[in-house]
Design a protein around this motif. Structure first.
Motif, PDB file in Angstrom:
ATOM      1  N   ALA A 291     -49.057 159.927  71.224  1.00  0.00           N
ATOM      2  CA  ALA A 291     -49.785 159.538  70.008  1.00  0.00           C
ATOM      3  C   ALA A 291     -50.731 160.649  69.539  1.00  0.00           C
ATOM      4  O   ALA A 291     -51.904 160.410  69.264  1.00  0.00           O
ATOM      5  CB  ALA A 291     -50.543 158.228  70.267  1.00  0.00           C
ATOM      6  N   GLY A 292     -50.239 161.844  69.509  1.00  0.00           N
ATOM      7  CA  GLY A 292     -51.031 162.964  68.984  1.00  0.00           C
ATOM      8  C   GLY A 292     -51.963 163.601  69.995  1.00  0.00           C
ATOM      9  O   GLY A 292     -52.606 164.612  69.709  1.00  0.00           O
ATOM     10  N   ASN A 293     -52.081 163.011  71.215  1.00  0.00           N
ATOM     11  CA  ASN A 293     -52.937 163.615  72.244  1.00  0.00           C
ATOM     12  C   ASN A 293     -52.077 164.257  73.315  1.00  0.00           C
ATOM     13  O   ASN A 293     -51.051 163.694  73.704  1.00  0.00           O
ATOM     14  CB  ASN A 293     -53.803 162.548  72.930  1.00  0.00           C
ATOM     15  CG  ASN A 293     -54.832 161.985  71.986  1.00  0.00           C
ATOM     16  OD1 ASN A 293     -55.398 162.713  71.179  1.00  0.00           O
ATOM     17  ND2 ASN A 293     -55.047 160.683  72.079  1.00  0.00           N
ATOM     18  N   THR A 294     -52.514 165.415  73.810  1.00  0.00           N
ATOM     19  CA  THR A 294     -51.784 166.047  74.905  1.00  0.00           C
ATOM     20  C   THR A 294     -52.195 165.385  76.216  1.00  0.00           C
ATOM     21  O   THR A 294     -53.388 165.158  76.446  1.00  0.00           O
ATOM     22  CB  THR A 294     -52.122 167.546  74.984  1.00  0.00           C
ATOM     23  OG1 THR A 294     -51.952 168.091  73.680  1.00  0.00           O
ATOM     24  CG2 THR A 294     -51.237 168.266  75.971  1.00  0.00           C
ATOM     25  N   VAL A 295     -51.218 165.027  77.043  1.00  0.00           N
ATOM     26  CA  VAL A 295     -51.533 164.562  78.399  1.00  0.00           C
ATOM     27  C   VAL A 295     -50.850 165.504  79.383  1.00  0.00           C
ATOM     28  O   VAL A 295     -49.855 166.140  79.051  1.00  0.00           O
ATOM     29  CB  VAL A 295     -51.113 163.093  78.654  1.00  0.00           C
ATOM     30  CG1 VAL A 295     -52.005 162.142  77.908  1.00  0.00           C
ATOM     31  CG2 VAL A 295     -49.665 162.862  78.324  1.00  0.00           C
ATOM     32  N   TYR A 296     -51.417 165.576  80.581  1.00  0.00           N
ATOM     33  CA  TYR A 296     -51.009 166.580  81.563  1.00  0.00           C
ATOM     34  C   TYR A 296     -50.436 165.876  82.774  1.00  0.00           C
ATOM     35  O   TYR A 296     -51.042 164.916  83.277  1.00  0.00           O
ATOM     36  CB  TYR A 296     -52.226 167.426  81.952  1.00  0.00           C
ATOM     37  CG  TYR A 296     -52.865 168.060  80.748  1.00  0.00           C
ATOM     38  CD1 TYR A 296     -52.582 169.375  80.390  1.00  0.00           C
ATOM     39  CD2 TYR A 296     -53.728 167.318  79.942  1.00  0.00           C
ATOM     40  CE1 TYR A 296     -53.155 169.938  79.253  1.00  0.00           C
ATOM     41  CE2 TYR A 296     -54.299 167.873  78.802  1.00  0.00           C
ATOM     42  CZ  TYR A 296     -54.010 169.188  78.471  1.00  0.00           C
ATOM     43  OH  TYR A 296     -54.565 169.736  77.342  1.00  0.00           O
TER      44      TYR A 296
ATOM     45  N   GLY B 295     -50.207 156.742  87.551  1.00  0.00           N
ATOM     46  CA  GLY B 295     -49.423 156.804  86.322  1.00  0.00           C
ATOM     47  C   GLY B 295     -48.793 158.168  86.095  1.00  0.00           C
ATOM     48  O   GLY B 295     -47.861 158.304  85.315  1.00  0.00           O
ATOM     49  N   GLY B 296     -49.348 159.181  86.780  1.00  0.00           N
ATOM     50  CA  GLY B 296     -48.710 160.493  86.739  1.00  0.00           C
ATOM     51  C   GLY B 296     -49.102 161.393  85.576  1.00  0.00           C
ATOM     52  O   GLY B 296     -48.756 162.574  85.573  1.00  0.00           O
ATOM     53  N   TRP B 297     -49.836 160.879  84.574  1.00  0.00           N
ATOM     54  CA  TRP B 297     -50.244 161.698  83.435  1.00  0.00           C
ATOM     55  C   TRP B 297     -51.723 161.480  83.202  1.00  0.00           C
ATOM     56  O   TRP B 297     -52.187 160.341  83.155  1.00  0.00           O
ATOM     57  CB  TRP B 297     -49.445 161.341  82.182  1.00  0.00           C
ATOM     58  CG  TRP B 297     -47.989 161.635  82.328  1.00  0.00           C
ATOM     59  CD1 TRP B 297     -47.042 160.793  82.835  1.00  0.00           C
ATOM     60  CD2 TRP B 297     -47.317 162.850  82.015  1.00  0.00           C
ATOM     61  NE1 TRP B 297     -45.825 161.420  82.835  1.00  0.00           N
ATOM     62  CE2 TRP B 297     -45.957 162.684  82.331  1.00  0.00           C
ATOM     63  CE3 TRP B 297     -47.719 164.076  81.472  1.00  0.00           C
ATOM     64  CZ2 TRP B 297     -45.000 163.691  82.156  1.00  0.00           C
ATOM     65  CZ3 TRP B 297     -46.783 165.074  81.281  1.00  0.00           C
ATOM     66  CH2 TRP B 297     -45.429 164.887  81.615  1.00  0.00           C
ATOM     67  N   ILE B 298     -52.472 162.577  83.020  1.00  0.00           N
ATOM     68  CA  ILE B 298     -53.926 162.466  82.868  1.00  0.00           C
ATOM     69  C   ILE B 298     -54.337 163.158  81.574  1.00  0.00           C
ATOM     70  O   ILE B 298     -53.695 164.131  81.161  1.00  0.00           O
ATOM     71  CB  ILE B 298     -54.647 163.079  84.105  1.00  0.00           C
ATOM     72  CG1 ILE B 298     -56.139 162.738  84.117  1.00  0.00           C
ATOM     73  CG2 ILE B 298     -54.444 164.595  84.189  1.00  0.00           C
ATOM     74  CD1 ILE B 298     -56.816 163.038  85.453  1.00  0.00           C
ATOM     75  N   GLN B 299     -55.408 162.644  80.975  1.00  0.00           N
ATOM     76  CA  GLN B 299     -55.865 163.268  79.724  1.00  0.00           C
ATOM     77  C   GLN B 299     -56.757 164.482  79.969  1.00  0.00           C
ATOM     78  O   GLN B 299     -57.013 165.247  79.048  1.00  0.00           O
ATOM     79  CB  GLN B 299     -56.658 162.249  78.906  1.00  0.00           C
ATOM     80  CG  GLN B 299     -55.782 161.206  78.253  1.00  0.00           C
ATOM     81  CD  GLN B 299     -56.592 160.345  77.305  1.00  0.00           C
ATOM     82  OE1 GLN B 299     -57.322 160.830  76.445  1.00  0.00           O
ATOM     83  NE2 GLN B 299     -56.482 159.043  77.469  1.00  0.00           N
TER      84      GLN B 299
END
Ligand code: HEC
Length: 271
Positions: free
Chosen positions: A177-182, A189-193
């Motif tokens: 949704a337009g934000n990069t996650v790492y 969950g495996g993905w962090i902001q």
């Protein structure tokens, strides 16, 4: 034949149970050793001072620590800064997120300089959680099937979790949704902001010349955050020892008293 059937059935059950449990197994977090581990461990004052520096120069840009009073930086057993250092530190600390910290406004609505009696400001940049008690609210070691058995040996592992998060990036990113996650192997969950660039080798230069590779910086800040979450850990351990010592003495006295009280009766029996 029947034996064979039973064996096959057992093997199938074991296999399916094993694979469904395997999906729930948490990522393995390395047990980073800390000076405060174990019943006799204590905080390393210099490490806490370095960790404070990492928090101040790096993490505080996004993470607040609103439950921790700045004056406690002077406490014995903690970073133990001199009184004038604590004062200077408070006065220099920026309030990044002024909307979350109206208590630091003066009469004209402007942000005033902090004093040692203030708490660290709140900060929620990009949705970063407050760090006051993070090191006690997270666990690295859950034990098999989350029974927590490992925690008896390794501790709960909050600081180890913090180090692992900072070291857990795979380098992959994606857009949500337009934000990069790492991608981060440790974060649930495996993905962090939190960007993977927040901490890097040589980012902070320590006055005592201690190593400032990324892992050392992460360990120092994790130790500092553990102190922030549990500043009285040493007192707690001492109280435990005093209690056990007292109980040993009491038990010996009760044992001797018991022997004396019953001595006449016992004497009769053997006579
Ligand atoms: C650029 C802003 C930013 C900086 C700087 C930053 N973080 Fe974060 N951090 C975040 C955000 C945002 C999250 C929440 C991530 C999410 O929910 O996906 C986060 C989450 C975390 C988490 C996981 C928290 C949890 O809920 O389990 C840890 C641990 C953490 N940060 C440690 C640090 C440390 C230590 C530093 C300093 C070395 C630091 N962060 C610096 C933005 C930042």
């Amino acid at each position: 034949m029947i034996r064979k059937l039973i064996l096959t059935a057992l093997a199938t059950v074991a296999f399916t149970a094993g694979s469904s449990f395997a999906q729930e197994v948490d990522p393995v977090i390395k047990d980073v050793p800390f000076s405060f581990d174990g019943p006799f461990g204590t905080y390393d004052q210099h490490q806490l001072q370095r960790g404070l520096q990492v928090y101040t120069e790096v993490c505080s840009a996004c993470h607040g620590m609103k439950l921790v009073a700045i004056r406690t930086l002077g406490d014995v057993g903690g970073p133990h800064l001199a009184a004038d250092q604590v004062k200077a530190y408070a006065a220099a600390f920026p309030v990044n997120d002024t909307a979350s910290n109206p208590q630091y406004n003066d009469a004209s609505g402007k942000t005033r300089a902090l004093t040692p009696n203030d708490n660290f400001p709140a900060n929620n940049m990009m949705g970063a959680p407050d760090m006051s008690v993070l090191a006690k609210a997270r666990a690295a070691f859950h034990g098999p099937y989350k029974l927590g058995i490992n925690q008896l040996i390794h501790g709960i592992g909050g600081p180890q979790y913090i180090v692992a998060i900072l070291e857990g990036y795979t380098g992959k990113t994606k857009d949500v949704a337009g934000n990069t996650v790492y991608e981060n192997d440790i974060f649930p969950g495996g993905w962090i902001q939190m960007p993977n660039t927040v901490l890097s080798d040589g980012q902070v230069t320590f006055a005592d010349g201690a190593p400032n590779d990324k892992l050392s910086e992460a360990k120092d800040v994790a130790a500092f955050l553990m102190w922030a979450a549990e500043p009285k850990m040493m007192e707690r351990k001492h109280a435990g020892f005093d209690g056990v010592f007292f109980l040993i003495i009491l038990t010996s006295l009760l044992y001797l008293t018991n022997k004396r009280i019953w001595a006449p009766m016992k004497g009769k029996k053997t006579a």
